[in-house]
Design an enzyme around this catalytic site. Structure first.
Site, PDB file in Angstrom:
ATOM      1  N   GLY A 123     -98.408 130.699 -47.638  1.00 42.89           N
ATOM      2  CA  GLY A 123     -97.818 131.265 -46.302  1.00 42.89           C
ATOM      3  C   GLY A 123     -96.743 130.920 -45.385  1.00 42.89           C
ATOM      4  O   GLY A 123     -97.072 131.157 -44.230  1.00 42.89           O
ATOM      5  N   THR A 124     -95.845 130.356 -45.904  1.00 44.09           N
ATOM      6  CA  THR A 124     -94.924 129.858 -44.938  1.00 44.09           C
ATOM      7  C   THR A 124     -93.383 130.280 -45.646  1.00 44.09           C
ATOM      8  O   THR A 124     -93.189 129.873 -46.658  1.00 44.09           O
ATOM      9  CB  THR A 124     -94.831 128.407 -44.491  1.00 44.09           C
ATOM     10  OG1 THR A 124     -93.957 127.872 -43.921  1.00 44.09           O
ATOM     11  CG2 THR A 124     -95.104 127.478 -45.659  1.00 44.09           C
ATOM     12  N   SER A 125     -92.608 130.648 -44.811  1.00 38.82           N
ATOM     13  CA  SER A 125     -91.237 130.984 -45.280  1.00 38.82           C
ATOM     14  C   SER A 125     -90.276 129.730 -45.347  1.00 38.82           C
ATOM     15  O   SER A 125     -89.265 129.792 -45.804  1.00 38.82           O
ATOM     16  CB  SER A 125     -90.243 131.743 -44.210  1.00 38.82           C
ATOM     17  OG  SER A 125     -90.393 131.412 -43.097  1.00 38.82           O
ATOM     18  N   HIS A 166     -97.460 122.885 -34.106  1.00 32.74           N
ATOM     19  CA  HIS A 166     -96.736 123.612 -32.948  1.00 32.74           C
ATOM     20  C   HIS A 166     -97.668 124.116 -31.886  1.00 32.74           C
ATOM     21  O   HIS A 166     -97.355 125.061 -31.208  1.00 32.74           O
ATOM     22  CB  HIS A 166     -96.191 124.981 -33.744  1.00 32.74           C
ATOM     23  CG  HIS A 166     -94.969 124.772 -35.000  1.00 32.74           C
ATOM     24  ND1 HIS A 166     -94.623 125.610 -35.837  1.00 32.74           N
ATOM     25  CD2 HIS A 166     -94.367 123.481 -34.892  1.00 32.74           C
ATOM     26  CE1 HIS A 166     -93.686 125.113 -36.310  1.00 32.74           C
ATOM     27  NE2 HIS A 166     -93.376 123.988 -35.824  1.00 32.74           N
ATOM     28  N   ARG A 170    -101.235 137.231 -27.163  1.00 36.05           N
ATOM     29  CA  ARG A 170    -101.304 136.452 -28.483  1.00 36.05           C
ATOM     30  C   ARG A 170    -102.824 135.962 -28.709  1.00 36.05           C
ATOM     31  O   ARG A 170    -103.499 136.034 -29.860  1.00 36.05           O
ATOM     32  CB  ARG A 170    -100.286 135.290 -28.777  1.00 36.05           C
ATOM     33  CG  ARG A 170     -98.890 135.753 -28.496  1.00 36.05           C
ATOM     34  CD  ARG A 170     -98.235 136.551 -29.890  1.00 36.05           C
ATOM     35  NE  ARG A 170     -98.706 137.839 -29.498  1.00 36.05           N
ATOM     36  CZ  ARG A 170     -98.553 138.931 -29.029  1.00 36.05           C
ATOM     37  NH1 ARG A 170     -97.459 138.796 -28.010  1.00 36.05           N
ATOM     38  NH2 ARG A 170     -99.041 139.800 -29.249  1.00 36.05           N
ATOM     39  N   GLN A 216     -98.716 125.047 -39.041  1.00 36.21           N
ATOM     40  CA  GLN A 216     -97.591 125.477 -38.183  1.00 36.21           C
ATOM     41  C   GLN A 216     -98.332 126.436 -37.189  1.00 36.21           C
ATOM     42  O   GLN A 216     -97.680 126.948 -36.313  1.00 36.21           O
ATOM     43  CB  GLN A 216     -96.537 126.042 -39.027  1.00 36.21           C
ATOM     44  CG  GLN A 216     -95.838 125.115 -40.226  1.00 36.21           C
ATOM     45  CD  GLN A 216     -94.862 125.901 -40.815  1.00 36.21           C
ATOM     46  OE1 GLN A 216     -93.727 126.261 -40.475  1.00 36.21           O
ATOM     47  NE2 GLN A 216     -95.217 126.117 -41.885  1.00 36.21           N
ATOM     48  N   ASN A 217     -99.480 127.000 -37.597  1.00 39.84           N
ATOM     49  CA  ASN A 217     -99.984 128.060 -36.712  1.00 39.84           C
ATOM     50  C   ASN A 217    -100.623 127.519 -35.446  1.00 39.84           C
ATOM     51  O   ASN A 217    -101.060 126.665 -35.463  1.00 39.84           O
ATOM     52  CB  ASN A 217    -101.040 128.801 -37.552  1.00 39.84           C
ATOM     53  CG  ASN A 217    -100.608 129.450 -38.957  1.00 39.84           C
ATOM     54  OD1 ASN A 217     -99.267 129.737 -39.076  1.00 39.84           O
ATOM     55  ND2 ASN A 217    -101.432 129.920 -39.698  1.00 39.84           N
ATOM     56  N   ASP A 244    -103.129 129.574 -33.936  1.00 40.96           N
ATOM     57  CA  ASP A 244    -104.492 130.029 -33.906  1.00 40.96           C
ATOM     58  C   ASP A 244    -105.404 129.009 -34.256  1.00 40.96           C
ATOM     59  O   ASP A 244    -104.868 127.825 -34.955  1.00 40.96           O
ATOM     60  CB  ASP A 244    -104.676 131.343 -35.079  1.00 40.96           C
ATOM     61  CG  ASP A 244    -104.514 131.033 -36.357  1.00 40.96           C
ATOM     62  OD1 ASP A 244    -105.128 130.146 -36.887  1.00 40.96           O
ATOM     63  OD2 ASP A 244    -103.590 131.713 -36.843  1.00 40.96           O
TER      64      ASP A 244
HETATM   65  P1  NAD Z   1     -93.055 133.270 -41.356  1.00 41.70           P
HETATM   66  O1  NAD Z   1     -93.336 134.413 -40.608  1.00 41.70           O
HETATM   67  O2  NAD Z   1     -91.712 132.541 -41.209  1.00 41.70           O
HETATM   68  O3  NAD Z   1     -93.209 133.305 -42.842  1.00 41.70           O
HETATM   69  C1  NAD Z   1     -94.839 133.862 -43.069  1.00 41.70           C
HETATM   70  C2  NAD Z   1     -94.677 133.826 -44.755  1.00 41.70           C
HETATM   71  O4  NAD Z   1     -95.954 134.261 -45.123  1.00 41.70           O
HETATM   72  C3  NAD Z   1     -93.714 134.837 -45.320  1.00 41.70           C
HETATM   73  O5  NAD Z   1     -93.047 133.816 -46.454  1.00 41.70           O
HETATM   74  C4  NAD Z   1     -94.565 135.587 -45.994  1.00 41.70           C
HETATM   75  O6  NAD Z   1     -94.149 135.964 -47.224  1.00 41.70           O
HETATM   76  C5  NAD Z   1     -95.950 135.176 -46.252  1.00 41.70           C
HETATM   77  N1  NAD Z   1     -97.271 136.015 -46.294  1.00 41.70           N
HETATM   78  C6  NAD Z   1     -97.180 137.040 -45.539  1.00 41.70           C
HETATM   79  N2  NAD Z   1     -98.536 137.658 -46.031  1.00 41.70           N
HETATM   80  C7  NAD Z   1     -99.145 136.639 -46.611  1.00 41.70           C
HETATM   81  C8  NAD Z   1    -100.152 136.461 -47.359  1.00 41.70           C
HETATM   82  N3  NAD Z   1    -101.239 137.553 -47.105  1.00 41.70           N
HETATM   83  N4  NAD Z   1    -100.676 135.520 -47.895  1.00 41.70           N
HETATM   84  C9  NAD Z   1     -99.819 134.440 -48.039  1.00 41.70           C
HETATM   85  N5  NAD Z   1     -98.450 134.381 -47.602  1.00 41.70           N
HETATM   86  C10 NAD Z   1     -98.220 135.596 -46.843  1.00 41.70           C
HETATM   87  O7  NAD Z   1     -93.987 132.191 -40.752  1.00 41.70           O
HETATM   88  P2  NAD Z   1     -93.924 130.572 -40.575  1.00 41.70           P
HETATM   89  O8  NAD Z   1     -93.344 129.905 -41.836  1.00 41.70           O
HETATM   90  O9  NAD Z   1     -95.376 129.930 -40.620  1.00 41.70           O
HETATM   91  O10 NAD Z   1     -93.002 129.762 -39.566  1.00 41.70           O
HETATM   92  C11 NAD Z   1     -93.067 130.745 -38.275  1.00 41.70           C
HETATM   93  C12 NAD Z   1     -93.478 130.185 -37.102  1.00 41.70           C
HETATM   94  O11 NAD Z   1     -94.022 131.067 -36.138  1.00 41.70           O
HETATM   95  C13 NAD Z   1     -94.375 129.026 -37.215  1.00 41.70           C
HETATM   96  O12 NAD Z   1     -94.009 128.029 -36.745  1.00 41.70           O
HETATM   97  C14 NAD Z   1     -95.719 129.548 -36.378  1.00 41.70           C
HETATM   98  O13 NAD Z   1     -96.171 128.284 -35.389  1.00 41.70           O
HETATM   99  C15 NAD Z   1     -95.456 130.666 -35.789  1.00 41.70           C
HETATM  100  N6  NAD Z   1     -96.434 131.743 -35.839  1.00 41.70           N
HETATM  101  C16 NAD Z   1     -97.947 131.566 -35.802  1.00 41.70           C
HETATM  102  C17 NAD Z   1     -98.878 132.434 -36.049  1.00 41.70           C
HETATM  103  C18 NAD Z   1    -100.264 131.974 -36.099  1.00 41.70           C
HETATM  104  O14 NAD Z   1    -100.772 131.126 -35.446  1.00 41.70           O
HETATM  105  N7  NAD Z   1    -101.130 132.841 -36.774  1.00 41.70           N
HETATM  106  C19 NAD Z   1     -98.292 133.690 -36.245  1.00 41.70           C
HETATM  107  C20 NAD Z   1     -96.890 134.063 -36.218  1.00 41.70           C
HETATM  108  C21 NAD Z   1     -96.047 132.959 -35.807  1.00 41.70           C
END
Ligand code: NAD
Length: 229
Positions: free
Chosen positions: A170-172, A104, A56, A86-87, A89
């Site tokens: 961008g969060t579910s 997180h 990752r 929540q990311n 990165d």
């Molecule tokens: P999630 O995967 O549950 O939801 C992602 C959301 O992003 C979805 O609702 C989707 O429709 C939306 N999405 C997809 N493409 C998009 C775009 N181009 N623009 C706007 N929205 C878009 O993610 P979450 O709610 O953040 O929960 C997942 C957990 O996993 C978090 O706690 C996080 O820590 C972790 N995670 C982090 C990363 C990262 O750091 N980049 C990546 C994957 C998961």
């Protein structure tokens, strides 16, 4: 100055090439959460967990901030801005955002397994078996795993409770307790939710939904907020 709170999830980094949690065909379909992102996984096979996060970390190092990350710091011109993410990165920081709170954890940091206060930057992509803290314990990724407490949650709630404008991107809103954050916005707060698959959170009836990708919708909303202020 009004306070804008930006609350982001994996979707804000999707256009930078980092898989979201629930993308079909995405990274998380290849692993079971309980095998790589829980305290039990660490106890069962910490080398598998280290390897998972090393992969990752490689992906994050190759990624670049996109138009959504880059437009958020422009808000500083007229607003006090806090980013709560929540990311794991560091794309908000690399785009120039200050005041970024990671709920997180952070993939580019490691933490002692005997003293959670001991947190270190990771140079490059690899955290290895035998990498130790100054007290001699194996280092783990500085990540909040499923089933662990979210130590930054109280601070996030305090920040959210003072928001004049909240932008959720961008969060579910399915990972708790982070998903609860939107319920702490004050009544007077203007709240936006930017997500192509946005669902209205049950506890926020006044929320303005923008069903679009972050790379289009965030710069447009930032421009509008700056023009109207
Ligand atoms: P999630 O995967 O549950 O939801 C992602 C959301 O992003 C979805 O609702 C989707 O429709 C939306 N999405 C997809 N493409 C998009 C775009 N181009 N623009 C706007 N929205 C878009 O993610 P979450 O709610 O953040 O929960 C997942 C957990 O996993 C978090 O706690 C996080 O820590 C972790 N995670 C982090 C990363 C990262 O750091 N980049 C990546 C994957 C998961």
């Amino acid at each position: 100055m009004k306070r804008v709170v930006v609350f982001t999830g994996a979707g804000v980094s999707a256009e930078s090439g980092i898989s979201t949690f629930r993308d079909s065909g995405g990274l998380w379909e290849q692993y079971k959460i309980e095998d790589v992102a829980t305290p039990q996984a660490w106890l069962a096979d910490f080398e598998l967990v280290l390897d998972f996060y090393n992969q990752r970390r490689k992906q994050v190092l190759l990624a670049q901030p996109n138009a959504a990350h880059l437009s958020i710091p422009l808000l500083h011109e007229k607003f006090e801005v806090n980013v709560i993410t929540q990311n794991i990165d560091d794309l908000h920081e690399r785009a120039g955002s200050e005041n970024v709170l990671h709920l997180h954890g952070e993939i580019r940091k490691s933490r002692s397994t005997i003293d959670p206060q001991l947190i270190y930057n990771i140079d490059g992509w690899e955290l290895k078996k035998g990498d130790r803290c100054e007290k001699g314990s194996q280092l783990r990724p500085h990540i909040v795993w499923f089933g662990e407490m979210v130590p930054a949650m109280d601070e996030a709630i305090q920040i959210t409770a003072k928001a004049d404008i909240m932008i959720v991107i961008g969060t579910s809103l399915e990972v708790y307790p982070a998903a609860n954050l939107v319920s702490y916005v004050p009544d007077y707060c203007e709240t936006y939710l930017i997500d192509p698959n946005a669902k209205i959170p049950a506890h926020s009836s006044g929320i303005r939904i923008i069903n679009d990708k972050a790379g289009n919708a965030v710069p447009a909303l930032v421009k509008k907020l700056l023009e109207n202020e």
